[in-house]
Write a protein that holds these residues in place. Structure first.
Motif, PDB file in Angstrom:
ATOM      1  N   ARG A   8       0.825  -1.208   0.000  1.00  0.00           N
ATOM      2  CA  ARG A   8       0.000   0.000   0.000  1.00  0.00           C
ATOM      3  C   ARG A   8       0.855   1.252   0.000  1.00  0.00           C
ATOM      4  O   ARG A   8       0.566   2.223  -0.692  1.00  0.00           O
ATOM      5  N   GLY A  14      -3.080   3.573  -3.106  1.00  0.00           N
ATOM      6  CA  GLY A  14      -4.013   3.098  -4.135  1.00  0.00           C
ATOM      7  C   GLY A  14      -4.367   1.637  -3.934  1.00  0.00           C
ATOM      8  O   GLY A  14      -3.984   1.003  -2.945  1.00  0.00           O
ATOM      9  N   ASP A  15      -5.095   1.102  -4.872  1.00  0.00           N
ATOM     10  CA  ASP A  15      -5.501  -0.299  -4.810  1.00  0.00           C
ATOM     11  C   ASP A  15      -4.287  -1.216  -4.903  1.00  0.00           C
ATOM     12  O   ASP A  15      -3.297  -0.914  -5.565  1.00  0.00           O
ATOM     13  N   HIS A  17      -3.412  -5.080  -6.039  1.00  0.00           N
ATOM     14  CA  HIS A  17      -3.934  -6.237  -6.765  1.00  0.00           C
ATOM     15  C   HIS A  17      -2.985  -7.401  -6.544  1.00  0.00           C
ATOM     16  O   HIS A  17      -1.800  -7.297  -6.815  1.00  0.00           O
ATOM     17  N   ASP A  35     -11.460  -6.689  -0.648  1.00  0.00           N
ATOM     18  CA  ASP A  35     -12.582  -5.861  -1.098  1.00  0.00           C
ATOM     19  C   ASP A  35     -13.293  -6.486  -2.284  1.00  0.00           C
ATOM     20  O   ASP A  35     -14.510  -6.459  -2.383  1.00  0.00           O
ATOM     21  N   THR A  36     -12.513  -7.014  -3.210  1.00  0.00           N
ATOM     22  CA  THR A  36     -13.047  -7.563  -4.440  1.00  0.00           C
ATOM     23  C   THR A  36     -12.353  -8.878  -4.735  1.00  0.00           C
ATOM     24  O   THR A  36     -11.137  -8.984  -4.576  1.00  0.00           O
ATOM     25  N   SER A  80     -17.933  -8.478  -4.996  1.00  0.00           N
ATOM     26  CA  SER A  80     -17.478  -7.644  -3.893  1.00  0.00           C
ATOM     27  C   SER A  80     -17.546  -8.526  -2.651  1.00  0.00           C
ATOM     28  O   SER A  80     -18.313  -9.475  -2.596  1.00  0.00           O
ATOM     29  N   ARG A  96     -10.568   1.389   2.767  1.00  0.00           N
ATOM     30  CA  ARG A  96      -9.771   0.306   2.174  1.00  0.00           C
ATOM     31  C   ARG A  96      -8.562   0.871   1.506  1.00  0.00           C
ATOM     32  O   ARG A  96      -8.550   1.735   0.766  1.00  0.00           O
TER      33      ARG A  96
END
Length: 96
Positions: A8, A14-15, A17, A35-36, A80, A96
């Motif tokens: 992070r 930001g996100d 992955h 989160d996803t 989600s 998040r």
């Protein structure tokens, strides 16, 4: 936990992955950072069904968002994850 914080930080908030399998999904979920969940399903004509990860149960709160057909007969499925809502160090509560 430290790896997630480093990712992070390097991504300036930001996100993040991650690509992985059942252990990665279960660990990130246990940290409250899932989160996803994006799955790519590859058609296989042998073997039996296997649970993706025992750490994701009915209380995970998966909500279907979308699907997309990919070349070669694969399918991307996106959910989600409302049941993975822990607050992590370095993030304001609920963010998040």
């Amino acid at each position: 936990m430290r790896l997630l914080e480093k990712l992070r930080s390097a991504n300036r908030g930001g996100d993040v992955h991650l690509v992985g399998g059942p252990r990665t999904i279960g660990t990130v979920h246990a940290l409250g950072a899932l989160d996803t969940l994006e799955l790519v399903v590859l058609p296989m004509l042998f073997g039996g069904g296997t649970q993706l990860t025992p750490m994701l149960g009915a209380d995970t709160g998966l909500t279907f968002r979308r699907e997309r057909a990919l070349p070669g007969g694969s399918v991307e499925i996106v959910y989600s994850c409302e049941g993975s809502r822990g607050d992590l160090p370095g993030r304001p509560a609920g963010q998040r």
